[in-house]
Each structure stands twice: as structure tokens, then as C-alpha cells.
Design a protein around this motif. Structure first.
Motif, short mmCIF file in Angstrom:
data_model
loop_
_atom_site.label_atom_id
_atom_site.label_comp_id
_atom_site.label_asym_id
_atom_site.label_seq_id
_atom_site.Cartn_x
_atom_site.Cartn_y
_atom_site.Cartn_z
N ASN A 64 43.50 -7.06 8.61
CA ASN A 64 41.86 -6.98 8.20
C ASN A 64 41.08 -6.63 9.35
O ASN A 64 41.81 -5.88 10.30
CB ASN A 64 41.74 -8.35 7.87
CG ASN A 64 42.59 -8.69 6.56
OD1 ASN A 64 42.13 -8.23 5.46
ND2 ASN A 64 43.32 -9.70 6.62
N ASN A 87 48.38 -6.23 18.22
CA ASN A 87 47.52 -5.30 18.03
C ASN A 87 46.13 -5.55 17.64
O ASN A 87 45.59 -5.53 16.51
CB ASN A 87 47.87 -4.24 16.76
CG ASN A 87 47.34 -3.09 16.59
OD1 ASN A 87 46.46 -2.64 17.22
ND2 ASN A 87 47.28 -2.46 15.40
N HIS A 113 47.30 -6.93 13.85
CA HIS A 113 46.53 -5.79 13.33
C HIS A 113 45.00 -6.01 12.83
O HIS A 113 44.69 -5.90 11.85
CB HIS A 113 47.08 -4.99 12.06
CG HIS A 113 48.62 -4.60 12.57
ND1 HIS A 113 48.94 -4.10 13.62
CD2 HIS A 113 49.62 -5.05 11.98
CE1 HIS A 113 50.32 -3.77 13.52
NE2 HIS A 113 50.74 -4.51 12.67
N ASN A 114 44.13 -6.68 13.70
CA ASN A 114 42.87 -7.26 13.55
C ASN A 114 42.19 -6.71 14.89
O ASN A 114 42.56 -5.78 15.47
CB ASN A 114 42.66 -8.83 13.23
CG ASN A 114 42.98 -8.94 11.88
OD1 ASN A 114 42.17 -8.59 10.80
ND2 ASN A 114 44.02 -9.84 11.68
N LYS A 115 41.03 -7.19 14.60
CA LYS A 115 39.95 -6.69 15.89
C LYS A 115 39.47 -7.81 16.67
O LYS A 115 38.52 -8.04 17.27
CB LYS A 115 38.93 -5.75 15.32
CG LYS A 115 39.13 -4.46 14.93
CD LYS A 115 38.16 -3.65 14.40
CE LYS A 115 38.78 -2.36 13.70
NZ LYS A 115 40.01 -1.70 14.38
C1 LIG Z 1 46.56 -1.53 14.66
O1 LIG Z 1 45.59 -2.01 13.84
C2 LIG Z 1 44.92 -0.99 13.15
C3 LIG Z 1 43.93 -1.73 12.19
O2 LIG Z 1 43.35 -2.68 13.09
C4 LIG Z 1 45.78 -0.01 12.36
O3 LIG Z 1 44.95 1.04 11.87
C5 LIG Z 1 46.85 0.53 13.35
O4 LIG Z 1 47.70 1.37 12.69
C6 LIG Z 1 47.67 -0.71 14.33
N1 LIG Z 1 48.52 -0.07 15.32
C7 LIG Z 1 49.78 -0.10 15.25
C8 LIG Z 1 50.49 0.46 16.49
O5 LIG Z 1 50.25 -0.99 14.72
#
Ligand SMILES: *[C@@H]1O[C@H](CO)[C@@H](O)[C@H](O)[C@H]1NC(C)=O
Ligand SMILES: *[C@@H]1O[C@H](CO)[C@@H](O)[C@H](O)[C@H]1NC(C)=O
Ligand SMILES: *[C@@H]1O[C@H](CO)[C@@H](O)[C@H](O)[C@H]1NC(C)=O
Ligand SMILES: *[C@@H]1O[C@H](CO)[C@@H](O)[C@H](O)[C@H]1NC(C)=O
Length: 775
Positions: A138, A185, A161-163
Motif C-alpha cells: 500500500n 521495502n 512494500h509501503n512508505k
Molecule cells: C517496493 O515497493 C514499491 C511500492 O511501494 C514497489 O513499487 C516496488 O516494486 C518495491 N520494490 C521491491 C524491490 O520490491
């Protein structure tokens, strides 16, 4: 017509009433879900929710799962795809989590790839039932709210995978059950919090792809830690102190410098080791190549030194090795050269005397090796920088530059006050979990919720046990707990700390093999789950301390409380004897168990030497086969058996390979024989005699026929069903394996007999005006 219309409207009313009723009991939960649907801007997965949706009984799919317990929502899993609709302008995480508060029993919350944005509100700390949280992929931003650490039941926290920014809050110690922490991430800074050292329940720690820096706190006490992934940070320079049960260690792309690779040589469960792309100096430990579980080794892009020898040995399962771009000399070990098809070996940019992959001249590596070899013991002395500088005179220009760097590092290190204590010598691990299984399990943290939830058989998921756990359960394998001792190993009764009764089979291995040798077998055993089998709950290795080869394998089975089938057909008290219908059901259960052994997995399990005394009774007279041919036994050489079935099978030896499924059919015939006649069949002679009697009875009249069956059932069984069973039994006992019926035929006949009995019973009860009690 009128009547059926009436019934229909009654049904409609009832359905309406039920829906209405359950609606009323949980209106706020359902309302909250509908509001959540609006807030998420109708993603396709949930856009069909309406007031009338039966939330608790919907069909789950990979994008949407709702689980209820007693009408209360306990699991909410929504996963968007990349096409999720943009959230509306006024979307607010505060409102979203406020609505979630209306689901007070929520244990699992998974909101993945939904485009959620904004800060994670502190109210998440009020969802006090939460055990599993996954809000990956997200756009959550801001810092991780410390309120999340109020969730005392939290077992898995995944926010990949967030910020997220800011630091990882240093209050992890407040989560006494945390097993999985994954913050991959994000944009987290600062250091890895020291409170992580106290998370003894932790199994997976993933902090990769952030901006964390500084030393990693000691993880040595995390006895359960199996997966550590710190890739892509700025951590270092000291190699972290690690627990020996790690299965996967990834330190790739950090600032680590000082390695102590030989300490990893007691990491017998390590499968995956990636410490590439750091600045590691120091000697490479060739013993890593022969770590018993290692399949993936990447140390590329460092400055490891040392001389490789031709005769170094490697673990046969090692399938990927990248030692490129280091300072290694000598020759590539032969064990890495062979087996080229199934193994990738990369070794370019070292100083090996190999011509295939690009190598540096010997001096390139040698100079640095010199530099590095002074490093360890010079650290103790005060004159270290001088000595290093002096030795750099020997080296070439490259060496000098590198040495200056090193000297600076040493100085820096000396002033940095962190002094590493000497790591105590790693204790040999006696009990181990199977790495293959654990890795698989760990891939999905949602597994944890499954451990709480029993599967369709009412069994907890298959797992690995530690020896201490089983020792405690069996009072240190006390003789008082021994409930069986025979060809298939000793069986102990045990009581696990969660109150589950289990039967633990102890298999002593005849030959010394490593744990991996058994991985495949144990994977098969973990699939041995069926309602007519005494199912496996897990296993545990007991290893020799010297070379960690396997001494015993302990397989933990469910405990089946009510004794053997024999006790209910030929041996027990009158009042516990089974009725005819129950006997047919028991025979059907045994046949279904055999069918599962043959066809429920690949390869099937045949020649199980089934005996009525190994067929156990669960609650409700439900039979379960307890001793079958465990894949492990076949491998380990089966001891001689002095049982009926082996008497029967002696004549069949020549046919064994071609007709192995028919061995079990023969053994089934012996069990069926005892079920019919109600006398214990304990010898080949018993089989022959009863066989003859059955044969004769087929040509006799029905009264004579009934006289051969257990008197207790002779009045309640229909002659037709008895005849079917006698014929079936005789076929199963045929001396010619190809004449014996298939397991499918057996099942068909048993079911047919049950139907015949059933209709006879209905007829006779309507004739007599009163039902016969037993049938
Ligand atoms: C890290 O997260 C972003 C979204 O926040 C995503 O687009 C990107 O692919 C992710 N990078 C990795 C290396 O998983
Ligand atoms: C959440 O819990 C805190 C106390 O821990 C309480 O002050 C607050 O009012 C609660 N918030 C909601 C929205 O219930
Ligand atoms: C092996 O390591 C080298 C040096 O870091 C790197 O360039 C290469 O991509 C690696 N190969 C693989 C397959 O990972
Ligand atoms: C989080 O959820 C996503 C989507 O269901 C899944 O792919 C991922 O494996 C989950 N993460 C963990 C650690 O369970």
C-alpha cells in the motif's frame, strides 16, 4: 399443490427469519463491512457486498476471505490487484480503522494492494484481538505507530512494500507472541532496535530494503529464529551474533566488514546463505561448502581471502555457489566442478588457477591476503596501525590503498566503544526441525492463523517438534508411557503441553544419514492425513552429537483412545461389541484407509501388513488404521515380522512387486474374517479353517449360515448382506493375488451390502411394527 405452496412459503419465511435473525445479532459488524466497501471505493473483489450478503458463509477466494466464528467476524482478508480504483479524495485511514473497531473479534486483518494511503492510525492498537496483520503493498507513510505494540496477541506483523519512515520503534519486547516481523521495502532509518534481542518467539525477521544502519543487536538468544533477511541496508561493520538454528541468512548489500565464517560451521540447518556485496574481509571457511543443509551460497563481491583446495568436500545438495569477486587463491574444489548440470558455480574475478572464468593474477589476491592476515591479532595490540602500515610496504600499490582503508577502519573500530564479547562455543543441536518443511511453512505467515484453526480432520497442521517437548510429554520416554513395542518401533503415549494426547513412534535408524536424506520421507509422512488413518501430527529428529547424522526419528501421531477393533468384534465385553451395521461401517473405514494409502499420495504406500490389532477405534466407533508402512521404514529396512499377515504373505513373495496392492487386500480379508465370525484370528491355521467354513456356508441355508457368525449379530444381520460379505471375504483371501478384488471393488461391495442391510432392516421393521434396536 396447495400444500406444497404452503410449505414453500413456510420455508421462505424460515430462511428470511434466519437471515434476519443473524443479521440482527451482528448488525454493526455487517454495517461496518458495507462502510468499508465504500471507503475502499468498491474494489471489484467486494463491490458485490450488499445488505443481504451472507458475509459469514461466502465462498473464500484468493482475493477475499471472510471467516466468522459464531457469527462474529474473525478474519478479513482483501487483496486488490493493480487495477484497484483510485481511492476517493476524502479517503482517510482514520475512518477506515474506526470502522474496523466494529469487528471486535478480528484476529486476522489482511489489506493488501488496495492503494491505502496516509498514516497508519493509532487506533490499530485498539483492535486487541489481532493476531495476524498484513498491510503490504500500500502507500502507508509516516512512522509506525507505537500503539501497534499494545496488541498482545500479535503473532505476525507484515507491512512490506509501503512508505513507512522513521525508526523501527524500540518496543518489540512488548509482543510476547510475535513470530513474524516483516518490514521489507520501506524507508525506515536508524538502527535495528535492541528490543529485538528479547523476542524469543521470533521465527522470521525481514527488514530488507530500508535505510537501516549501525550494528545489528545480538540475535543469539532468539532460539526460534529461522529466517533473517537484512538485505539492502547500511548495516555493519560487525557480523551479527546469530542463533544456530537459522535456515536462511541474507545480509546481502550492506556495510559488513568483519566476518567470522567459521562460526557458521555449526549451523546445521542453514540452507540459504547470502552475504554477497558487502566489504567482508578475512578468511573464507571452506567448511561452509559441506554444511549439511546448505543449498545456496553467495559470498560474491567481498574480499574474502584464502586458498581453496582440490579435495575440499561439498554438500551434495548445494545447487548454487557464487564466490565471484573475492580474493581467493588455489584451485576450485573438485566437488564444485563435477555435477555441472544441476549446480551453478560462479567464481570469476578471484585468483584461482582456473582458465574458464576470468581470474586476476595471483599477486592481486596475495597482497590483500597479507594485509588481512595481520588484521585479527593486530587488533589486540596497540601498535596495530603501525604494523598494518608496515606490512603494506610489502604489498603493491593496490594493496597499499586497500590497507590504508583497512587501517582507517581499524582505528575507527578501536574508538568505537562496542566491544564484541567472545561468542561461546555453539552447542551442538540435538533436535532439529526439517529445514525443507520449515522454509515452506515460513513462506506464508498466514500459516500461523492455521495453527489455531483446525483443519477438516480436526487436526492441527503438521509441524516439527523439538526433542525436549517430546521428552516432557512422555516423562522422558518413561517405560510407563510405552504403549507398543514391535516391528514398527516403540510407541509412547504422550501429553503435550497444550493438553493434546499423542502417540509418539520412535524409529531408530539403522544407518547413519544426514537429515536431508529424510526430508522427502517426512514430506510424505506429513501428507498422511485421512479420517481413517491415525494421522501424523509432526516429527522430531534425534541426532548423534558427533556428526549430526540422524539417530532416531520420532513421529508424533494423534492418539486414538478406545482400543483396537478386535476389542469390539471378538475380544471385548459383550456390551461393547459392534452391531452388524457398525461392523460393516468399520470394514468400510479400513478399506477407505487402505484406498488412501494406495492412491492418496504419489508414490502410494503398499504392503502395509495390516492387522486388526493395529486398527484403532476413535469416538463414535470410527476406525483408524494405526500402523502402516511408513515411507521411512521401507528405506530403513523393515525388521522381521512375526504376525499373521507375514504368515499369509510368505506364499506371495514372488508376486510381491506386481501385486503389492493385493497384499493389503489379503490383510483386509483377514480383518473382515474376524469381523464376520467374531473370533480372534491369530494364525494361518485359523485363516484356513474359517475360510473353509465360510466356503461351505455359502451353499448352506440361511439359518446354517447365520450360525457361523458372531452369535451377537446373527439375529440382526440380513442374510443377503451376510452373503455379500462372505463372498467378498473369500475373494480377498484368495491365494492367487490377481484373483483378489481391487480396493475399489471391496468398497463397492461393502457399500452394496450396507444398502441391502438397510433396506432389509426397513422392511423388517415395518413388518414388525417396531424398529430393531441395533441395526
Ligand atoms: C517496493 O515497493 C514499491 C511500492 O511501494 C514497489 O513499487 C516496488 O516494486 C518495491 N520494490 C521491491 C524491490 O520490491
Ligand atoms: C483506544 O484505546 C485508548 C486507550 O488505550 C482509548 O483512550 C481510546 O479512546 C480508544 N479509541 C477508540 C476509538 O476506541
Ligand atoms: C555472482 O557474483 C557476481 C559478483 O558480485 C555478480 O556480478 C553476478 O551477477 C553473480 N551471479 C549471480 C548469478 O548471482
Ligand atoms: C501478505 O499478503 C500477501 C497477499 O496475500 C501475500 O502474498 C504475502 O505472502 C503476505 N505476507 C506474508 C509474510 O504472509
Amino acid at each position: 399443490m396447495a400444500e406444497s405452496a404452503h410449505i414453500r412459503s413456510l420455508l421462505v419465511f424460515m430462511v428470511f427469519y434466519l437471515v434476519h435473525y443473524s443479521d440482527q445479532s451482528q448488525p454493526s459488524q455487517y454495517q461496518a463491512l458495507l462502510r468499508i466497501k465504500h471507503q475502499l471505493n468498491f474494489p471489484a473483489e467486494i463491490s458485490s457486498w450488499t445488505e443481504n450478503t451472507d458475509f459469514c458463509n461466502g465462498e473464500p477466494n484468493s482475493f477475499l476471505t471472510l471467516v466468522c466464528y459464531e457469527d462474529s467476524i474473525t478474519q478479513l482478508h482483501v487483496e486488490g490487484n493493480s487495477f484497484f480504483p483510485q481511492l476517493s479524495q476524502d479517503f482517510s485511514t482514520v475512518d477506515l480503522f474506526f470502522n474496523l473497531l466494529s469487528l471486535p473479534n478480528l484476529k486476522v486483518l489482511s489489506l493488501v494492494s488496495l492503494g491505502l494511503r496516509g498514516e497508519l492510525p493509532s487506533t490499530i492498537g485498539n483492535l486487541s484481538s489481532l493476531e495476524i496483520v498484513n498491510i503490504s503493498s500500500n502507500y502507508f507513510e509516516g512512522s509506525i505507530p507505537t500503539e501497534i505494540f499494545k496488541l498482545k496477541n500479535l503473532q505476525s506483523l507484515v507491512m512490506d512494500h509501503n512508505k513507512f519512515t522513521g525508526q523501527v520503534p524500540d518496543c518489540l519486547g512488548r509482543l510476547p507472541l510475535l513470530a513474524v516481523l516483516s518490514l521489507k521495502n520501506n524507508s525506515l532509518r536508524g538502527s535495528v532496535p535492541t528490543s529485538v534481542s528479547s523476542l524469543e518467539t521470533l521465527r522470521t525477521l525481514v527488514l530488507s530494503t530500508n535505510m537501516l544502519s549501525g550494528e545489528v543487536p545480538s540475535l543469539q538468544n532468539l532460539a526460534n529464529l529461522q529466517v533473517l533477511d537484512l538485505e539492502g541496508n547500511k548495516l555493519g561493520p560487525h557480523f551479527p551474533r546469530l542463533p544456530t538454528k537459522l535456515v536462511s541468512l541474507v545480509l546481502r548489500k550492506n556495510n559488513f566488514i568483519y566476518a567470522k565464517l567459521n562460526e557458521l560451521s555449526s549451523f546445521f540447518q542453514l540452507q540459504n546463505l547470502d552475504i554477497s556485496l558487502n566489504q567482508f574481509v578475512g578468511p573464507f571457511a571452506p567448511s561452509l561448502l559441506s554444511l549439511p543443509s546448505l543449498t545456496y551460497l553467495d559470498i560474491a563481491g567481498n574480499k574474502f581471502t584464502g586458498r581453496l583446495l582440490e579435495g575440499t568436500s561439498c554438500n551434495a545438495e548445494l545447487h548454487f555457489v557464487n564466490i565471484s569477486s573475492n580474493r581467493l587463491t588455489g584451485v576450485l574444489p573438485t566437488c564444485l566442478e563435477s555435477n555441472a548440470k544441476s549446480r551453478t558455480v560462479l567464481y570469476a574475478r578471484n585468483c584461482l588457477s582456473e582458465s574458464y572464468q576470468n581470474q586476476h593474477p595471483y599477486s592481486f589476491c596475495h597482497n590483500e591476503a597479507l594485509a588481512v592476515s595481520v588484521l585479527p591479532h593486530k587488533q589486540e595490540k596497540e601498535t596495530h596501525s603501525k604494523a598494518v602500515l608496515a606490512s603494506s610496504m610489502v604489498g603493491g600499490i593496490i594493496g597499499a590503498i586497500l590497507l590504508l582503508g583497512l587501517a582507517l577502519l581499524i582505528i575507527r573500530r578501536e574508538y568505537g566503544k562496542q566491544k564484541i564479547n567472545k561468542v561461546p562455543h555453539a552447542r551442538l543441536i540435538m533436535e532439529k526441525v526439517s529445514p525443507a518443511i520449515t522454509l515452506k511453512v515460513l513462506k506464508d505467515a498466514s500459516y500461523i492463523s492455521e495453527t489455531r484453526k483446525l483443519g477438516p480432520l480436526g487436526l492441527p497442521p503438521y509441524r516439527t517438534f523439538v526433542l525436549d517437548e517430546l521428552k516432557e510429554a512422555t516423562n522422558n520416554f518413561s517405560a510407563l508411557n510405552l504403549i507398543g513395542d514391535g516391528s514398527h518401533g516403540q510407541v509412547y503415549k504422550g501429553l503435550l503441553t497444550d493438553g493434546t494426547l499423542v502417540a509418539i513412534r520412535c524409529l531408530k535408524m539403522r544407518k547413519r544419514h544426514s537429515i536431508q536424506t529424510y526430508t522427502h520421507h517426512l514430506e510424505l509422512i506429513s501428507k498422511l492425513r485421512h479420517s481413517h488413518l491415525v494421522s501424523a501430527l509432526g516429527h522430531c529428529f534425534d541426532c548423534y552429537p558427533d556428526d549430526s547424522s540422524v539417530n532416531k526419528i520420532l513421529v508424533v501421531f494423534e492418539h486414538v483412545p478406545h482400543g483396537t477393533l478386535r476389542g469390539f468384534v471378538s475380544d471385548g465385553h459383550l456390551q461393547q461389541k459392534l452391531t452388524w451395521t457398525q461392523r460393516m461401517a468399520a470394514a468400510t473405514g479400513v478399506a477407505k484407509g487402505i484406498q488412501f494409502l494406495h492412491t492418496g499420495m504419489v508414490p502410494g504406500i503398499f504392503s502395509n501388513q495390516l492387522k486388526i490389532t493395529d486398527t484403532l477405534m476413535d469416538h463414535d466407533f470410527h476406525v483408524k488404521i494405526s500402523k502402516y508402512n511408513l515411507p521411512l521404514l521401507a528405506e530403513n529396512g523393515r525388521p522381521e515380522c512375526v504376525t499373521i499377515s507375514s504368515i499369509g504373505s510368505k506364499e506371495k513373495v514372488g508376486h510381491r512387486l506386481r501385486y503389492e496392492e493385493k497384499d493389503d487386500v489379503f490383510d483386509f480379508g483377514v480383518i473382515l474374517l474376524e469381523i464376520i465370525v467374531g473370533r480372534a484370528i491369530v494364525s494361518q491355521n485359523d485363516i484356513n479353517v474359517s475360510n473353509d467354513i465360510l466356503l461351505v456356508s455359502l451353499t448352506a441355508d440361511d439359518i446354517a449360515r447365520r450360525s457361523i457368525v458372531d452369535p451377537i449379530i446373527s439375529k440382526e444381520c440380513s442374510d443377503a448382506s451376510l452373503k455379500i460379505l462372505i463372498q467378498l471375504c473369500l475373494k480377498c483371501l484368495s491365494n492367487v493375488p490377481s484373483d483378489r478384488p481391487s480396493v475399489e471393488d471391496v468398497l463397492w461391495n461393502l457399500q452394496f451390502a450396507a444398502q441391502v442391510q438397510d433396506s432389509w432392516h426397513r422392511d423388517s421393521s415395518s413388518n414388525h411394527g417396531s424398529p430393531i434396536h441395533f441395526c
